[in-house]
Design an enzyme around this catalytic site. Structure first.
Site, PDB file in Angstrom:
ATOM      1  N   ARG A   1       0.858  -1.188   0.000  1.00 25.99           N
ATOM      2  CA  ARG A   1       0.000   0.000   0.000  1.00 25.99           C
ATOM      3  C   ARG A   1       0.892   1.235   0.000  1.00 25.99           C
ATOM      4  O   ARG A   1       2.103   1.143   0.169  1.00 25.99           O
ATOM      5  CB  ARG A   1      -0.932   0.000   1.221  1.00 25.99           C
ATOM      6  CG  ARG A   1      -0.196   0.175   2.544  1.00 25.99           C
ATOM      7  CD  ARG A   1      -1.169   0.178   3.724  1.00 25.99           C
ATOM      8  NE  ARG A   1      -0.483   0.556   4.951  1.00 25.99           N
ATOM      9  CZ  ARG A   1      -1.021   0.500   6.154  1.00 25.99           C
ATOM     10  NH1 ARG A   1      -2.269   0.091   6.307  1.00 25.99           N
ATOM     11  NH2 ARG A   1      -0.345   0.862   7.211  1.00 25.99           N
TER      12      ARG A   1
ATOM     13  N   ASN B   1      -4.592   8.361   4.264  1.00 25.03           N
ATOM     14  CA  ASN B   1      -4.360   7.631   5.518  1.00 25.03           C
ATOM     15  C   ASN B   1      -2.872   7.688   5.854  1.00 25.03           C
ATOM     16  O   ASN B   1      -2.040   7.248   5.057  1.00 25.03           O
ATOM     17  CB  ASN B   1      -4.774   6.159   5.355  1.00 25.03           C
ATOM     18  CG  ASN B   1      -4.741   5.403   6.672  1.00 25.03           C
ATOM     19  OD1 ASN B   1      -5.573   5.652   7.541  1.00 25.03           O
ATOM     20  ND2 ASN B   1      -3.793   4.518   6.842  1.00 25.03           N
ATOM     21  N   GLU B   2      -2.568   8.247   6.994  1.00 23.25           N
ATOM     22  CA  GLU B   2      -1.176   8.286   7.467  1.00 23.25           C
ATOM     23  C   GLU B   2      -0.202   8.631   6.338  1.00 23.25           C
ATOM     24  O   GLU B   2       0.633   7.821   5.937  1.00 23.25           O
ATOM     25  CB  GLU B   2      -0.780   6.951   8.103  1.00 23.25           C
ATOM     26  CG  GLU B   2      -1.535   6.649   9.376  1.00 23.25           C
ATOM     27  CD  GLU B   2      -1.011   5.394  10.083  1.00 23.25           C
ATOM     28  OE1 GLU B   2      -0.319   4.586   9.455  1.00 23.25           O
ATOM     29  OE2 GLU B   2      -1.311   5.243  11.283  1.00 23.25           O
TER      30      GLU B   2
ATOM     31  N   CYS C   1       9.965  10.010  -1.578  1.00 21.14           N
ATOM     32  CA  CYS C   1      10.350   9.629  -2.938  1.00 21.14           C
ATOM     33  C   CYS C   1      11.523  10.490  -3.403  1.00 21.14           C
ATOM     34  O   CYS C   1      11.585  11.684  -3.090  1.00 21.14           O
ATOM     35  CB  CYS C   1       9.143   9.803  -3.866  1.00 21.14           C
ATOM     36  SG  CYS C   1       9.533   9.413  -5.571  1.00 21.14           S
TER      37      CYS C   1
ATOM     38  N   GLU D   1      -7.357   5.739  15.448  1.00 20.31           N
ATOM     39  CA  GLU D   1      -7.051   4.303  15.475  1.00 20.31           C
ATOM     40  C   GLU D   1      -6.300   3.963  16.750  1.00 20.31           C
ATOM     41  O   GLU D   1      -5.408   4.703  17.176  1.00 20.31           O
ATOM     42  CB  GLU D   1      -6.123   3.915  14.317  1.00 20.31           C
ATOM     43  CG  GLU D   1      -6.689   4.036  12.937  1.00 20.31           C
ATOM     44  CD  GLU D   1      -5.652   3.618  11.888  1.00 20.31           C
ATOM     45  OE1 GLU D   1      -4.697   2.891  12.226  1.00 20.31           O
ATOM     46  OE2 GLU D   1      -5.800   4.041  10.739  1.00 20.31           O
TER      47      GLU D   1
ATOM     48  N   GLU E   1      -2.709  -8.139   7.452  1.00 16.60           N
ATOM     49  CA  GLU E   1      -3.048  -7.757   8.824  1.00 16.60           C
ATOM     50  C   GLU E   1      -3.986  -8.755   9.503  1.00 16.60           C
ATOM     51  O   GLU E   1      -4.690  -8.405  10.449  1.00 16.60           O
ATOM     52  CB  GLU E   1      -3.614  -6.328   8.841  1.00 16.60           C
ATOM     53  CG  GLU E   1      -2.520  -5.334   8.469  1.00 16.60           C
ATOM     54  CD  GLU E   1      -2.900  -3.873   8.563  1.00 16.60           C
ATOM     55  OE1 GLU E   1      -2.054  -3.064   8.996  1.00 16.60           O
ATOM     56  OE2 GLU E   1      -4.029  -3.532   8.172  1.00 16.60           O
TER      57      GLU E   1
ATOM     58  N   PHE F   1      -3.338 -11.029  11.494  1.00 18.71           N
ATOM     59  CA  PHE F   1      -3.003 -11.258  12.903  1.00 18.71           C
ATOM     60  C   PHE F   1      -3.084  -9.978  13.725  1.00 18.71           C
ATOM     61  O   PHE F   1      -2.663  -9.936  14.875  1.00 18.71           O
ATOM     62  CB  PHE F   1      -1.618 -11.896  13.028  1.00 18.71           C
ATOM     63  CG  PHE F   1      -1.591 -13.306  12.521  1.00 18.71           C
ATOM     64  CD1 PHE F   1      -2.276 -14.309  13.200  1.00 18.71           C
ATOM     65  CD2 PHE F   1      -0.924 -13.635  11.349  1.00 18.71           C
ATOM     66  CE1 PHE F   1      -2.289 -15.615  12.728  1.00 18.71           C
ATOM     67  CE2 PHE F   1      -0.926 -14.932  10.862  1.00 18.71           C
ATOM     68  CZ  PHE F   1      -1.610 -15.926  11.557  1.00 18.71           C
TER      69      PHE F   1
HETATM   70  C1  GLA Z   1      -2.035   2.138  10.718  1.00 21.46           C
HETATM   71  C2  GLA Z   1      -2.942   2.152   9.505  1.00 21.46           C
HETATM   72  C3  GLA Z   1      -3.962   1.069   9.526  1.00 21.46           C
HETATM   73  C4  GLA Z   1      -3.385  -0.231  10.008  1.00 21.46           C
HETATM   74  C5  GLA Z   1      -2.758  -0.021  11.360  1.00 21.46           C
HETATM   75  C6  GLA Z   1      -2.193  -1.273  11.967  1.00 21.46           C
HETATM   76  O1  GLA Z   1      -2.438   2.900  11.749  1.00 21.46           O
HETATM   77  O2  GLA Z   1      -3.565   3.396   9.334  1.00 21.46           O
HETATM   78  O3  GLA Z   1      -4.466   0.932   8.214  1.00 21.46           O
HETATM   79  O4  GLA Z   1      -2.441  -0.690   9.099  1.00 21.46           O
HETATM   80  O5  GLA Z   1      -1.708   0.883  11.217  1.00 21.46           O
HETATM   81  O6  GLA Z   1      -1.705  -1.051  13.253  1.00 21.46           O
END
Ligand code: GLA
Length: 658
Positions: A114, A152-153, A158, A305, A353, A355
């Site tokens: 990703r 996302n995050e 690059c 999260e 993911e 696990f």
């Molecule tokens: C990050 C991502 C999520 C997931 C978690 C796993 O926070 O934003 O998509 O991969 O890590 O801890």
């Protein structure tokens, strides 16, 4: 401007990332049943759905998402809707290889995981914008929509040719002429002088140490380039829905984004927090990240999260013992979170993911994790109205800055063992263990409302920041400044004298002769304590007080801690107990007192609005003396004089004499 308040509406948002595209639709009804059971009122949809929505270039498959949005609305669950631009589908990399990031050595970062996008790629940006436009248009009026979650995050780096061209444009804006860039980068060193803009590159793989200011500028640029991607998507969704707040979730204490600058561009500041349940300082780490995020948000923030149980990306992934998920969640709420959300709702059966825990684990609704999630959901519903929107007062600021972190964490420094985040954490820990509420602030911020300002370690301080600190102390504030601070200017040029003269004057230091960094696992003796990591050969001003001197070794008798009126300088890292008593004592002198005196070991007290949170981080039982007659909002029980807390116990008291 829309805010978290608009989304939360007097509740605490509770839920998590929901990835229903990984499951057959029959499971969705079951998801909703369990969500209702657990008190879930918010889910985040679409974070990694790009390939599902746009399976081939230009296609739009929104039907499944329409059904989900409707399903959520029918059941009164709000949707934090993500633009799925963090994970471009394979077709993007296959058809447009220039969208794939390249490493410092030119190697390609391929699809199959990703976040494989180059933030400077016009093709990536065009596709991301087109999809965001259609997503926003389609769901603008959907009643389930509560928050926009952009990407996302953001974390990609690059070094490709497209990035190089973009970096040069960024540098032109900053320096205007190549000569000014040469001056700022100090390219007289090692024959690095540039003659034209075209010669300038991102700091790619090189023979030996790279130009530090080039590296610093590249970090600044990368944060800005990612922010351009964020802003482009934010502006699209905001145009469609000006009333819906927008966020992007940070990794906390992550060096890749200047979160001060980014937060200013968000309606809601949100963060993903994953303390290691086995780490000795995990509770304090959770508290620190909450304090940091609340400071960036300048108020309530969103825990976007966390994990209900184990993650799957550490060497050894420990589950959360019974009660810990609840304790840390309520700790986040105490420290300003108005949303408690997880990655993810239902644990995956496939993919990288599988696990990683979810709110519903493989054990299902009868599993311990889900039972605890349900209990927490009910408790958050109980306290939601009383707590949401309330402030967490703090009279002490800890200064924290990305430029300084970036400049200080490079090669060729006095010690590789100097870890900026560890120093920040040590200082926060000292104040946390003293029971003193803290905020974080940037060095140029208005500090006048704080009784004490702590600078754990700011290698780079701009002129404006230094003037700010001087003015703060002149105005009556108390400053405690840690070692290796005020060393470099904004171009990472060492200040005359090795430490800025205004900082030296402020802290009572006449001369900084040498840094004496310490080897791993070694300590240095000082009057009253031992210290590690760093020491300095200093000469104090005659008018300054030597609070503690080094004892033994080369520095025997030289000042370790210096006080010049209301400014302290700490030239080493005192062991935790000593740093706690030093900062606690100085805070008391400055009039900043602990939230609640006389707490038993392991109990944290946090004031939020008119509530007093008591959080017990131990496994035994304790009795906590509390003033006045109160009610524990979690149980409804009257509390008079003291409250008993068991393993990981929490009380949320109202009516306390604070
Ligand atoms: C990050 C991502 C999520 C997931 C978690 C796993 O926070 O934003 O998509 O991969 O890590 O801890």
């Amino acid at each position: 401007m829309p805010s978290l308040r608009d989304a939360a509406r007097g509740r605490i948002l509770f839920g998590g990332d929901y990835n229903p595209e990984q499951w057959p639709e029959e499971v969705w009804e079951d998801d909703v049943r369990l969500m209702k059971d657990a008190g879930v009122n918010s889910v985040t949809l679409g974070v990694f759905s790009w390939a599902k929505i746009e399976p081939r270039p230009g296609a739009r498959e929104f039907g499944w998402l329409d059904r989900l949005m409707d399903l959520m609305h029918t059941h009164g669950i709000g949707v934090v809707l993500a633009t799925p631009t963090a994970s471009p589908p394979p077709w993007m990399g296959a058809e447009h290889p220039e969208t794939l990031p390249r490493g410092e050595d030119g190697s390609v970062v391929w699809y199959g995981s990703r976040q494989q996008f180059c933030a400077s790629s016009p093709v990536y940006r065009r596709h991301a914008a087109a999809l965001t436009e259609d997503l926003a248009a389609r769901y603008a009026d959907h009643p389930a929509l509560t928050v926009w979650h952009i990407n996302n995050e953001y974390c990609t780096h690059c070094w490709c040719d497209g990035t190089a061209a973009h970096f040069r444009r960024w540098l032109r804006d900053r320096y205007a002429t190549v000569e000014a860039l040469n001056e700022a980068w100090g390219t007289a060193f090692w024959s690095q002088r540039y003659d034209t803009w075209e010669q300038i590159l991102p700091p790619r793989k090189a023979q030996y140490m790279k130009n530090p200011t080039q590296v610093l500028d590249f970090k600044r640029f990368t944060s800005d380039a990612l922010m351009e991607c964020y802003l482009a998507e934010r502006d699209i969704v905001a145009r469609h829905t000006p009333q819906i707040p927008v966020t992007t979730n940070f990794m906390p204490l992550w060096s890749g984004q200047d979160a001060w600058a980014w937060s200013a561009q968000e309606d809601i500041v949100s963060v993903d927090v994953y303390p290691d349940p086995k780490a000795p300082q995990a509770a304090q780490y959770n508290a620190m990240l909450a304090d940091m995020t609340r400071s960036q948000a300048a108020g309530p923030w969103m825990l976007m999260e966390q994990a209900a149980g184990p993650v799957n990306w550490r060497g050894v992934n420990h589950p959360k013992p019974a009660g810990l998920n609840r304790l840390w969640s309520l700790q986040s709420v105490a420290r300003g979170a108005d949303a408690v959300c997880y990655f993810q709702w239902r644990q995956s059966r496939q993919g990288a993911e599988k696990f990683h825990s979810g709110m519903v684990t493989h054990a299902g609704e009868n599993g311990r994790t889900f039972r605890e999630v349900k209990q927490l959901g009910a408790e958050l519903a109980t306290i939601g109205e009383a707590v949401s929107g309330a402030d967490v007062p703090s009279e002490v600021a800890i200064l924290h800055d990305w430029d300084s972190w970036w400049a200080g964490a490079q090669e060729g420094r006095p010690s590789r063992l100097l870890d900026y985040t560890e120093i920040v954490q040590s200082w926060h820990r000292a104040l946390w263990e003293s029971g003193i509420s803290t905020e974080f602030a940037r060095p140029e911020a208005d500090l006048s409302r704080f009784r004490m300002v702590a600078v754990p370690q700011l290698y780079l301080l701009t002129d404006a920041a230094i003037d700010n600190l001087v003015a703060y102390v002149r105005g009556g504030g108390t400053l405690v400044c840690g070692f290796f601070s005020g060393i470099a200017d904004a171009d990472d040029r060492i200040r005359p004298g090795g430490m800025d003269v205004r900082m030296r004057d402020l802290c009572g230091i006449r001369t900084l002769h040498e840094w004496w960094p310490l080897d791993a696992d070694t300590t240095v003796e000082c009057d009253g304590f031992r210290a590690s990591v760093w020491s300095e050969e200093l000469e104090a001003d005659p008018g300054a007080e030597v609070v503690s001197a080094y004892r033994g070794g080369e520095l025997d008798g030289l000042p370790a801690v210096v006080r010049n009126d209301r400014a302290y300088y700490v030239s080493t890292l005192p062991e935790p107990d000593a740093l706690r008593s030093l900062l606690g004592r100085v805070a008391a002198e400055a009039g900043a007192v602990p939230v609640l005196a006389g707490l038993p070991e392991g109990v944290e007290a946090v004031r939020r609005g008119d509530l007093l949170f008591l959080l017990h981080h131990g496994r035994g039982s304790v009795t906590v003396p509390v003033p006045g007659a109160q009610v524990d909002l979690l149980t409804g029980a009257a509390v008079n004089g003291s409250v008993d807390l068991g393993r990981y116990g929490v009380a949320v008291l109202r009516g306390a004499t604070l």
